[in-house]
Design a protein around this motif. Sequence first.
Motif, PDB file in Angstrom:
ATOM      1  N   PRO A  17      42.651  42.683  57.955  1.00  0.00           N
ATOM      2  CA  PRO A  17      42.454  43.505  56.755  1.00  0.00           C
ATOM      3  C   PRO A  17      43.515  43.276  55.682  1.00  0.00           C
ATOM      4  CG  PRO A  17      41.984  44.804  58.680  1.00  0.00           C
ATOM      5  CD  PRO A  17      42.549  43.486  59.170  1.00  0.00           C
ATOM      6  N   SER A  18      44.755  43.077  56.080  1.00  0.00           N
ATOM      7  CA  SER A  18      45.813  42.849  55.090  1.00  0.00           C
ATOM      8  C   SER A  18      45.590  41.538  54.334  1.00  0.00           C
ATOM      9  CB  SER A  18      47.184  42.853  55.753  1.00  0.00           C
ATOM     10  OG  SER A  18      47.267  41.833  56.740  1.00  0.00           O
ATOM     11  N   ARG A  20      42.597  40.171  53.830  1.00  0.00           N
ATOM     12  CA  ARG A  20      41.470  40.440  52.932  1.00  0.00           C
ATOM     13  C   ARG A  20      41.942  41.171  51.692  1.00  0.00           C
ATOM     14  NH1 ARG A  20      37.608  43.197  56.943  1.00  0.00           N
ATOM     15  NH2 ARG A  20      38.511  42.008  58.618  1.00  0.00           N
ATOM     16  N   ALA A  21      42.847  42.110  51.885  1.00  0.00           N
ATOM     17  CA  ALA A  21      43.390  42.869  50.751  1.00  0.00           C
ATOM     18  C   ALA A  21      44.109  41.933  49.782  1.00  0.00           C
ATOM     19  CB  ALA A  21      44.336  43.956  51.244  1.00  0.00           C
ATOM     20  N   ARG A  22      44.878  40.994  50.310  1.00  0.00           N
ATOM     21  CA  ARG A  22      45.575  40.030  49.440  1.00  0.00           C
ATOM     22  C   ARG A  22      44.580  39.204  48.631  1.00  0.00           C
ATOM     23  NH1 ARG A  22      48.955  39.678  53.864  1.00  0.00           N
ATOM     24  NH2 ARG A  22      47.981  37.759  54.598  1.00  0.00           N
ATOM     25  N   GLU A  25      43.179  41.348  45.861  1.00  0.00           N
ATOM     26  CA  GLU A  25      44.184  41.517  44.803  1.00  0.00           C
ATOM     27  C   GLU A  25      44.310  40.245  43.960  1.00  0.00           C
ATOM     28  OE1 GLU A  25      45.860  43.980  43.598  1.00  0.00           O
ATOM     29  OE2 GLU A  25      45.628  45.524  45.106  1.00  0.00           O
ATOM     30  N   ARG A  66      40.654  46.066  43.139  1.00  0.00           N
ATOM     31  CA  ARG A  66      41.903  46.702  43.577  1.00  0.00           C
ATOM     32  C   ARG A  66      41.622  47.883  44.516  1.00  0.00           C
ATOM     33  NH1 ARG A  66      45.466  43.720  41.066  1.00  0.00           N
ATOM     34  NH2 ARG A  66      45.300  43.222  38.859  1.00  0.00           N
ATOM     35  N   ALA A  69      40.703  46.483  47.869  1.00  0.00           N
ATOM     36  CA  ALA A  69      41.917  45.935  48.489  1.00  0.00           C
ATOM     37  C   ALA A  69      42.719  47.070  49.140  1.00  0.00           C
ATOM     38  CB  ALA A  69      42.770  45.210  47.462  1.00  0.00           C
ATOM     39  N   ALA A  70      42.831  48.172  48.421  1.00  0.00           N
ATOM     40  CA  ALA A  70      43.554  49.330  48.981  1.00  0.00           C
ATOM     41  C   ALA A  70      42.841  49.874  50.215  1.00  0.00           C
ATOM     42  CB  ALA A  70      43.699  50.411  47.918  1.00  0.00           C
ATOM     43  N   GLU A  71      41.513  49.906  50.167  1.00  0.00           N
ATOM     44  CA  GLU A  71      40.750  50.377  51.334  1.00  0.00           C
ATOM     45  C   GLU A  71      40.952  49.456  52.535  1.00  0.00           C
ATOM     46  OE1 GLU A  71      38.844  53.187  51.838  1.00  0.00           O
ATOM     47  OE2 GLU A  71      39.665  53.827  49.909  1.00  0.00           O
ATOM     48  N   ALA A  72      41.058  48.160  52.278  1.00  0.00           N
ATOM     49  CA  ALA A  72      41.250  47.207  53.384  1.00  0.00           C
ATOM     50  C   ALA A  72      42.594  47.411  54.066  1.00  0.00           C
ATOM     51  CB  ALA A  72      41.131  45.775  52.867  1.00  0.00           C
ATOM     52  N   ARG A  73      43.583  47.844  53.277  1.00  0.00           N
ATOM     53  CA  ARG A  73      44.902  48.080  53.853  1.00  0.00           C
ATOM     54  C   ARG A  73      44.876  49.309  54.715  1.00  0.00           C
ATOM     55  NH1 ARG A  73      45.623  46.542  49.276  1.00  0.00           N
ATOM     56  NH2 ARG A  73      47.166  46.323  47.802  1.00  0.00           N
TER      57      ARG A  73
END
Length: 73
Positions: A17-18, A20-22, A25, A66, A69-73
Amino acid sequence: AVLAARDAAPGLTALAPSARARWLEQLADAIEARLDDFAAAESKDSGKSLATARTVDIPRSIHNFRHFAAEAR
């Protein structure tokens, strides 16, 4: 688009997930860096005014990337 998504799905779902978030972003950053280009394309494609595409549509797309991305984190 559907075929491209199907082809990309295994690699995307394998990412943490982190990671994917990157990616999300980075997509938001890339769109933001070329906001005027994307706004011009959106205006031409949708028939909306350039001002609306620049101040509403494209910023909303950036916000969505964005947000997810926050949800993935």
